[in-house]
Design a protein around this motif. Structure first.
Motif, PDB file in Angstrom:
ATOM      1  N   LEU A  35      43.111  42.393  35.897  1.00  0.00           N
ATOM      2  CA  LEU A  35      43.948  41.925  37.005  1.00  0.00           C
ATOM      3  C   LEU A  35      44.867  40.819  36.530  1.00  0.00           C
ATOM      4  O   LEU A  35      44.486  39.974  35.714  1.00  0.00           O
ATOM      5  CB  LEU A  35      43.068  41.417  38.156  1.00  0.00           C
ATOM      6  N   ASP A  36      46.050  40.815  37.033  1.00  0.00           N
ATOM      7  CA  ASP A  36      47.018  39.779  36.677  1.00  0.00           C
ATOM      8  C   ASP A  36      46.494  38.418  37.121  1.00  0.00           C
ATOM      9  O   ASP A  36      45.926  38.286  38.216  1.00  0.00           O
ATOM     10  CB  ASP A  36      48.361  40.083  37.350  1.00  0.00           C
ATOM     11  N   PRO A  37      46.655  37.376  36.311  1.00  0.00           N
ATOM     12  CA  PRO A  37      46.136  36.041  36.688  1.00  0.00           C
ATOM     13  C   PRO A  37      46.708  35.531  38.006  1.00  0.00           C
ATOM     14  O   PRO A  37      46.050  34.766  38.713  1.00  0.00           O
ATOM     15  CB  PRO A  37      46.541  35.161  35.505  1.00  0.00           C
ATOM     16  N   LYS A  38      47.926  35.950  38.353  1.00  0.00           N
ATOM     17  CA  LYS A  38      48.515  35.475  39.601  1.00  0.00           C
ATOM     18  C   LYS A  38      47.804  36.042  40.828  1.00  0.00           C
ATOM     19  O   LYS A  38      47.879  35.453  41.914  1.00  0.00           O
ATOM     20  CB  LYS A  38      49.988  35.855  39.654  1.00  0.00           C
ATOM     21  N   GLN A  52      44.432  36.863  40.863  1.00  0.00           N
ATOM     22  CA  GLN A  52      42.982  36.700  40.794  1.00  0.00           C
ATOM     23  C   GLN A  52      42.425  35.887  41.968  1.00  0.00           C
ATOM     24  O   GLN A  52      41.274  36.071  42.361  1.00  0.00           O
ATOM     25  CB  GLN A  52      42.600  36.039  39.461  1.00  0.00           C
ATOM     26  N   PHE A  53      43.227  35.011  42.558  1.00  0.00           N
ATOM     27  CA  PHE A  53      42.715  34.199  43.675  1.00  0.00           C
ATOM     28  C   PHE A  53      42.464  35.050  44.923  1.00  0.00           C
ATOM     29  O   PHE A  53      41.767  34.633  45.843  1.00  0.00           O
ATOM     30  CB  PHE A  53      43.704  33.069  43.994  1.00  0.00           C
ATOM     31  N   LEU A  54      43.014  36.273  44.957  1.00  0.00           N
ATOM     32  CA  LEU A  54      42.777  37.141  46.105  1.00  0.00           C
ATOM     33  C   LEU A  54      41.342  37.638  46.161  1.00  0.00           C
ATOM     34  O   LEU A  54      40.875  38.069  47.228  1.00  0.00           O
ATOM     35  CB  LEU A  54      43.732  38.340  46.063  1.00  0.00           C
ATOM     36  N   LEU A  55      40.636  37.604  45.043  1.00  0.00           N
ATOM     37  CA  LEU A  55      39.249  38.054  45.013  1.00  0.00           C
ATOM     38  C   LEU A  55      38.262  36.958  45.357  1.00  0.00           C
ATOM     39  O   LEU A  55      37.060  37.225  45.450  1.00  0.00           O
ATOM     40  CB  LEU A  55      38.917  38.615  43.621  1.00  0.00           C
ATOM     41  N   LEU A  56      38.721  35.731  45.530  1.00  0.00           N
ATOM     42  CA  LEU A  56      37.821  34.623  45.823  1.00  0.00           C
ATOM     43  C   LEU A  56      37.485  34.572  47.304  1.00  0.00           C
ATOM     44  O   LEU A  56      38.196  35.119  48.156  1.00  0.00           O
ATOM     45  CB  LEU A  56      38.461  33.303  45.381  1.00  0.00           C
ATOM     46  N   ASP A  57      36.402  33.869  47.635  1.00  0.00           N
ATOM     47  CA  ASP A  57      36.002  33.649  49.026  1.00  0.00           C
ATOM     48  C   ASP A  57      36.988  32.682  49.672  1.00  0.00           C
ATOM     49  O   ASP A  57      37.289  31.634  49.098  1.00  0.00           O
ATOM     50  CB  ASP A  57      34.585  33.082  49.061  1.00  0.00           C
ATOM     51  N   PRO A  58      37.516  32.990  50.860  1.00  0.00           N
ATOM     52  CA  PRO A  58      38.499  32.077  51.474  1.00  0.00           C
ATOM     53  C   PRO A  58      37.944  30.683  51.698  1.00  0.00           C
ATOM     54  O   PRO A  58      38.636  29.687  51.478  1.00  0.00           O
ATOM     55  CB  PRO A  58      38.843  32.767  52.793  1.00  0.00           C
TER      56      PRO A  58
END
Length: 380
Positions: A39-42, A44-50
């Motif tokens: 996954l593109d580093p930009k 990757q934050f979409l996979l984190l818990d909000p």
């Protein structure tokens, strides 16, 4: 560049050959779940818990200032404070306030009659005419007051309100001159080749109209006319432009001072006349329909054999069915038990007697004999 018609988003579908060629490799669109691409580093934050992501940003901000504050997750669909139900459950500083129990309301028929009669006293006791103010004309003062009552003398009649696009009549008159024939005109429904209109009739002169209205006022409701019929002559045809079936803002209103306008010897016994003296009041009657009329274009080629050039009007006595229908209509304002009798009748018109039993019309004769069938006596 290809634009999706459903979403309206620009999608470059030319990068994937599997969409255009058969047996092409579709691993780029449908990757293997066990071997996912990097996954593109930009993104990757979409996979984190909000909640964890918000807490991370809050901790970073707190560490920069040198103090640590607990992070609080706030949803983006947060309810406003003044609409939140939580605020309604907050206890007041003086303790919990419980609703005061209201006294039970008596809804019996006797209580309703008592409250209705009390409302008349509240409206009439200590009534001062000088305190009345006109809502739009401050310089206008009230000079008298009337009780508003239904007009029982004309309640059985059905009234329609006709408005003309221009002043009707066959004689040109000044605008300020009154035409006594207009309030006793005759309108006859007509039909010609599917076209519906009204034929308009007036008396020949003013004196005939005045005599017609005078004798009509002096005559009892169900009296017989001894005079000759009144002749009405055809004037012209009118078309109905607009019809309003429900007229709730206009009424027939008669201000009656309770004075007698007709000599007493003209009122027969056991007869009710419109001019019979009654209590002072403002008597009203509702209007059934309101119509707007305009002149119908005269066509010389129309061959209407049903047109009457003259109508003779004469007052006759009502038959039994008409008299019964009139009594039923008058009972709405004359019979105090009108609503109760209407509630006692069921859907088929059967009326319950005083003991609650329904009268079906089948009665046994005295001595236990069966009722006699009229066909057995008169024959088929």
């Amino acid at each position: 560049m290809i634009v999706d018609a459903e979403c309206g988003m620009p999608l470059d579908l030319g990068k994937w050959e599997c969409l255009w060629e058969q047996d092409a490799d579709d691993s780029e669109l449908n990757p293997d779940p066990n071997n996912l691409p990097v996954l593109d580093p930009k993104d990757q934050f979409l996979l984190l818990d909000p909640s964890a992501s918000f807490g991370t940003h809050a901790n970073h901000a707190a560490s920069g200032s040198g103090t640590s504050t607990p992070s609080q997750h706030v949803t983006w669909l947060r309810k406003t404070e003044y609409l939140s139900r939580d605020s309604s459950y907050r206890q007041s500083p003086h303790g919990e306030q419980r609703p005061v129990a209201e006294a039970p309301i008596d809804v019996s028929r006797g209580a309703q009659i008592r409250d209705i009669e009390a409302s008349f006293g509240a409206a009439n006791d200590n009534f001062d005419l000088s305190t009345l103010k006109h809502p739009n004309k401050p310089n206008v003062t009230a000079v008298d007051s009337y009780e508003v009552l239904p007009d029982a003398n004309i309640w059985a009649n059905a009234y329609d309100l006709f408005r003309f696009s221009e002043r009707p009549g066959d004689k040109p008159r000044p605008p300020d001159e009154d035409d006594p024939r207009l309030d006793c005109a005759v309108l006859r429904p007509m039909e010609s080749e599917g076209d519906h209109f009204l034929a308009y009739y007036l008396t020949k002169d003013d004196d005939t109209a005045v005599d017609f209205k005078r004798t009509r006022l002096e005559r009892p409701v169900n009296g017989v006319q001894d005079e000759d019929p009144t002749t009405f002559h055809f004037v012209r045809d009118y078309e109905v432009v607009k019809v309003e079936q429900e007229v709730s803002n206009e009424l027939l209103l008669v201000l009656d001072d309770g004075q007698r306008n007709v000599k007493e010897e003209l009122i027969p016994e056991s007869e009710v006349m419109p001019s019979q003296p009654r209590a002072k009041g403002a008597y009203y009657k509702n209007i059934e329909r309101k119509m707007l009329l305009k002149k119908k274009r005269i066509n010389s080629y129309d061959q209407d054999t049903k047109k009457w050039h003259m109508i003779k009007v004469q007052h006759i006595r009502m038959d039994d069915d008409e008299a019964k229908e009139r009594e039923e209509a008058e009972a709405e304002v004359k019979d105090p038990n009108y609503l109760l009798s209407a509630m006692d009748a069921d859907a088929e018109g059967e009326v319950a007697d005083a003991e609650g039993e329904v009268d079906t019309g089948d009665h046994e004769q005295a001595g236990g004999e069966e009722p006699i069938d009229p066909l057995d006596v008169l024959g088929d």
